[in-house]
Design a protein around this motif. Structure first.
Motif, PDB file in Angstrom:
ATOM      1  N   PHE A  98      -0.963   8.071   6.892  1.00  0.00           N
ATOM      2  CA  PHE A  98       0.375   8.156   6.292  1.00  0.00           C
ATOM      3  C   PHE A  98       0.679   6.876   5.503  1.00  0.00           C
ATOM      4  CE2 PHE A  98       5.196   8.601   6.971  1.00  0.00           C
ATOM      5  CZ  PHE A  98       5.316   9.364   5.814  1.00  0.00           C
ATOM      6  N   ALA A  99       0.308   5.734   6.104  1.00  0.00           N
ATOM      7  CA  ALA A  99       0.522   4.459   5.402  1.00  0.00           C
ATOM      8  C   ALA A  99      -0.302   4.440   4.109  1.00  0.00           C
ATOM      9  CB  ALA A  99       0.131   3.302   6.313  1.00  0.00           C
ATOM     10  N   LEU A 100      -1.512   4.963   4.203  1.00  0.00           N
ATOM     11  CA  LEU A 100      -2.385   4.993   3.027  1.00  0.00           C
ATOM     12  C   LEU A 100      -1.829   5.944   1.963  1.00  0.00           C
ATOM     13  CD1 LEU A 100      -5.042   3.874   1.998  1.00  0.00           C
ATOM     14  CD2 LEU A 100      -6.232   5.741   3.140  1.00  0.00           C
ATOM     15  N   THR A 101      -1.260   7.070   2.415  1.00  0.00           N
ATOM     16  CA  THR A 101      -0.654   8.031   1.472  1.00  0.00           C
ATOM     17  C   THR A 101       0.379   7.305   0.620  1.00  0.00           C
ATOM     18  OG1 THR A 101      -0.838   9.743   3.171  1.00  0.00           O
ATOM     19  CG2 THR A 101       0.613  10.229   1.323  1.00  0.00           C
ATOM     20  N   LYS A 102       1.225   6.534   1.290  1.00  0.00           N
ATOM     21  CA  LYS A 102       2.305   5.846   0.575  1.00  0.00           C
ATOM     22  C   LYS A 102       1.734   4.797  -0.387  1.00  0.00           C
ATOM     23  CE  LYS A 102       6.221   6.658   3.618  1.00  0.00           C
ATOM     24  NZ  LYS A 102       6.937   7.490   2.649  1.00  0.00           N
ATOM     25  N   ARG A 103       0.721   4.056   0.095  1.00  0.00           N
ATOM     26  CA  ARG A 103       0.130   3.005  -0.762  1.00  0.00           C
ATOM     27  C   ARG A 103      -0.501   3.619  -2.009  1.00  0.00           C
ATOM     28  NH1 ARG A 103      -1.947   0.361   3.706  1.00  0.00           N
ATOM     29  NH2 ARG A 103      -4.114   0.857   3.205  1.00  0.00           N
ATOM     30  N   LEU A 104      -1.269   4.692  -1.797  1.00  0.00           N
ATOM     31  CA  LEU A 104      -1.966   5.319  -2.935  1.00  0.00           C
ATOM     32  C   LEU A 104      -0.962   5.884  -3.929  1.00  0.00           C
ATOM     33  CD1 LEU A 104      -4.785   7.132  -0.951  1.00  0.00           C
ATOM     34  CD2 LEU A 104      -5.141   5.356  -2.675  1.00  0.00           C
ATOM     35  N   ARG A 105       0.114   6.438  -3.385  1.00  0.00           N
ATOM     36  CA  ARG A 105       1.120   7.041  -4.258  1.00  0.00           C
ATOM     37  C   ARG A 105       1.810   5.977  -5.107  1.00  0.00           C
ATOM     38  NH1 ARG A 105       6.437  10.363  -2.752  1.00  0.00           N
ATOM     39  NH2 ARG A 105       6.935  10.782  -4.910  1.00  0.00           N
ATOM     40  N   THR A 106       2.144   4.869  -4.451  1.00  0.00           N
ATOM     41  CA  THR A 106       2.782   3.777  -5.189  1.00  0.00           C
ATOM     42  C   THR A 106       1.851   3.264  -6.276  1.00  0.00           C
ATOM     43  OG1 THR A 106       3.857   3.204  -3.128  1.00  0.00           O
ATOM     44  CG2 THR A 106       3.993   1.561  -4.865  1.00  0.00           C
ATOM     45  N   ALA A 107       0.545   3.303  -5.986  1.00  0.00           N
ATOM     46  CA  ALA A 107      -0.427   2.824  -6.983  1.00  0.00           C
ATOM     47  C   ALA A 107      -0.717   3.880  -8.045  1.00  0.00           C
ATOM     48  CB  ALA A 107      -1.722   2.424  -6.279  1.00  0.00           C
ATOM     49  N   GLY A 108      -0.029   5.014  -7.963  1.00  0.00           N
ATOM     50  CA  GLY A 108      -0.203   6.063  -8.968  1.00  0.00           C
ATOM     51  C   GLY A 108      -1.430   6.942  -8.725  1.00  0.00           C
ATOM     52  N   LYS A 109      -2.077   6.779  -7.541  1.00  0.00           N
ATOM     53  CA  LYS A 109      -3.280   7.601  -7.260  1.00  0.00           C
ATOM     54  C   LYS A 109      -2.837   8.848  -6.499  1.00  0.00           C
ATOM     55  CE  LYS A 109      -6.466   3.711  -7.061  1.00  0.00           C
ATOM     56  NZ  LYS A 109      -7.484   3.026  -6.292  1.00  0.00           N
ATOM     57  N   VAL A 110      -2.211   9.783  -7.238  1.00  0.00           N
ATOM     58  CA  VAL A 110      -1.567  10.906  -6.562  1.00  0.00           C
ATOM     59  C   VAL A 110      -2.567  11.913  -5.985  1.00  0.00           C
ATOM     60  CG1 VAL A 110       0.746  10.867  -7.549  1.00  0.00           C
ATOM     61  CG2 VAL A 110      -1.114  11.897  -8.844  1.00  0.00           C
ATOM     62  N   GLN A 111      -3.713  12.076  -6.627  1.00  0.00           N
ATOM     63  CA  GLN A 111      -4.694  13.049  -6.104  1.00  0.00           C
ATOM     64  C   GLN A 111      -5.166  12.634  -4.721  1.00  0.00           C
ATOM     65  OE1 GLN A 111      -5.433  15.858  -7.411  1.00  0.00           O
ATOM     66  NE2 GLN A 111      -4.755  15.653  -9.532  1.00  0.00           N
ATOM     67  N   THR A 112      -5.534  11.354  -4.587  1.00  0.00           N
ATOM     68  CA  THR A 112      -6.042  10.909  -3.288  1.00  0.00           C
ATOM     69  C   THR A 112      -4.894  10.752  -2.294  1.00  0.00           C
ATOM     70  OG1 THR A 112      -6.091   8.703  -4.265  1.00  0.00           O
ATOM     71  CG2 THR A 112      -8.180   9.848  -4.077  1.00  0.00           C
TER      72      THR A 112
END
Ligand SMILES: C[S@@+](CC[C@H](N)C(=O)[O-])C[C@H]1O[C@@H](n2cnc3c(N)ncnc32)[C@H](O)[C@@H]1O
Length: 384
Positions: A98-112
């Motif tokens: 879940f923490a990684l989901t948020k980090r990736l999303r903030t970084a614009g990596k929506v697919q991952t």
């Protein structure tokens, strides 16, 4: 060599032509073609390389059978596969994902981010906040059905969330309400207020105030010192422009947080937290100019609000508004929870309200998920 199996850390997701495999530990994404996807399914740790060969060779696409050994070897090297007894392989916990989901999303990596979010809720199906995030990210990556399922799970446990209630109507393709409910609007702008201006002006390149200035210059020119109403004034971005033509500027908005931002701007003579239709219908004072920029995107049929506004215009007054330009007549509730309007509907609603279309332009309004949103910018003249 021990039996190969998919590294438990890997998140697999089917796509049209195979699988994507994401390794969150290494932050790398692999595209698996149909042959590789088949091997990935067979590599569950129960089969030796020889058994894999025997089982997979007849199923492999033509000419690919001799690539099995090569694929297993490369899969092991890339960390996609591990062999039995490999102590390093450990699945991420739901909290880590879940923490990684948020980090990736903030970084614009929506697919991952989507893959991590989906795995989070598989591991912890009662994490309602994670379901909410999966809904949002699914929308970003264009997975409408998945967004509907995720938001529904979240909403079942958060029935107070008016924004999601409204989005679910759109995602279900249900009959849209006449406008977004008061609680939907208040919910959206409670969260959005703090970042509203930076998001609208910097990230989304919102043009409402500039288009308003063009319209005011064209139809009013030097006719200043007016009684002006700003409907759905928000933080006052359009109000700043309208102020130049106003002796008195009143701002109305449903969101207390947005009204506070408008108050801090110090340009309004009066501000009120109210629903604009009810406010217009409940009062008597009249205005030379009513503006409503990027607010009627929360309304379906524009006729009632245009009638209410027409009833509060002084003779010779103008109503200037924007909405999103739609291609479906008369209007459409989109998956964003906003409505867009066909230009003919705007013309019809204006006529029904006794307003004359003095100007109707289509041009860029703002960005959305990386795409340009076209706006309809209208100047409607009240009776003389
Ligand atoms: C996208 S903002 C636009 C704000 C401002 N006009 C601008 O140009 O920046 C939309 C605003 O309309 C308000 N709004 C939406 N529906 C409303 C309604 N029915 N009554 C009053 N305000 C409403 C929202 O609270 C929000 O502040």
């Amino acid at each position: 060599m021990g039996n190969p199996r998919i590294n438990p850390v890997i998140l697999l997701s089917p796509v049209e032509d195979g699988y994507v495999a994401y390794n969150p530990a290494l932050d790398n994404l692999h595209q698996l073609n149909p042959g590789a996807a088949l091997l990935a399914e067979l590599c569950d740790g129960s089969r030796s390389l020889e058994e894999l060969r025997a089982l997979a060779a007849p199923l492999m696409p033509d000419g690919k059978a001799d690539e099995i050994d090569k694929w297993v070897e490369e899969g092991l090297k890339a960390g996609l596969l591990v062999t039995e007894g490999d102590g390093a392989a450990r699945e991420f916990s739901a909290a880590e994902l879940f923490a990684l989901t948020k980090r990736l999303r903030t970084a614009g990596k929506v697919q991952t981010a989507y893959l991590c979010g989906k795995r989070t809720v598989e591991l912890k199906p009662d994490d309602w906040d994670a379901w909410y995030d999966v809904g949002e990210i699914a929308q970003c990556v264009g997975k409408r059905e998945e967004a509907l399922v995720a938001y529904q799970k979240y909403f079942d446990h958060h029935p107070e969330d008016g924004e999601i209630e409204h989005l679910l109507i759109a995602l279900r393709d249900a009959a849209p309400p006449p406008r977004a409910s008061d609680r939907a609007i208040q919910h959206i702008y409670k969260a959005f207020a703090a970042s509203y201006e930076s998001i609208m002006c910097d990230a989304l390149k919102y043009t409402g105030p500039e288009r308003l200035r063009d319209a005011l210059n064209a139809v009013l020119g030097d006719r200043k010192g007016l009684e002006v109403l700003d409907m759905g004034c928000g933080s006052g971005l359009a109000g700043v422009v309208a102020r130049e033509w106003a002796a008195n500027l009143t701002g109305i908005d449903l969101s207390p947080e947005m009204i506070e931002l408008a108050r801090a701007r110090g340009i309004y003579d009066a501000l009120e937290v109210a629903e604009i239709t009810a406010w217009l219908q409940g009062g008597r004072s009249r205005f030379d100019l009513i503006v409503s920029m990027d607010c009627l995107i929360y309304f379906g049929d524009l006729t009632p609000i245009l009638r209410a506004a027409a009833g509060r215009l002084k003779p010779g007054g103008f109503f200037i508004m924007s909405t999103e330009r739609g291609t479906r007549h008369p209007f459409h509730l989109t998956d964003t929870g906003r409505y867009n309007h066909h230009p003919d509907h705007l013309r019809e609603a204006a006529a029904a309200a006794g307003l004359k279309v003095a100007r109707l332009e289509e041009s860029f309004l703002r960005m959305e998920y990386g795409d340009e949103v076209m706006g309809l910018f209208a100047v409607l003249a009240g009776p003389l």
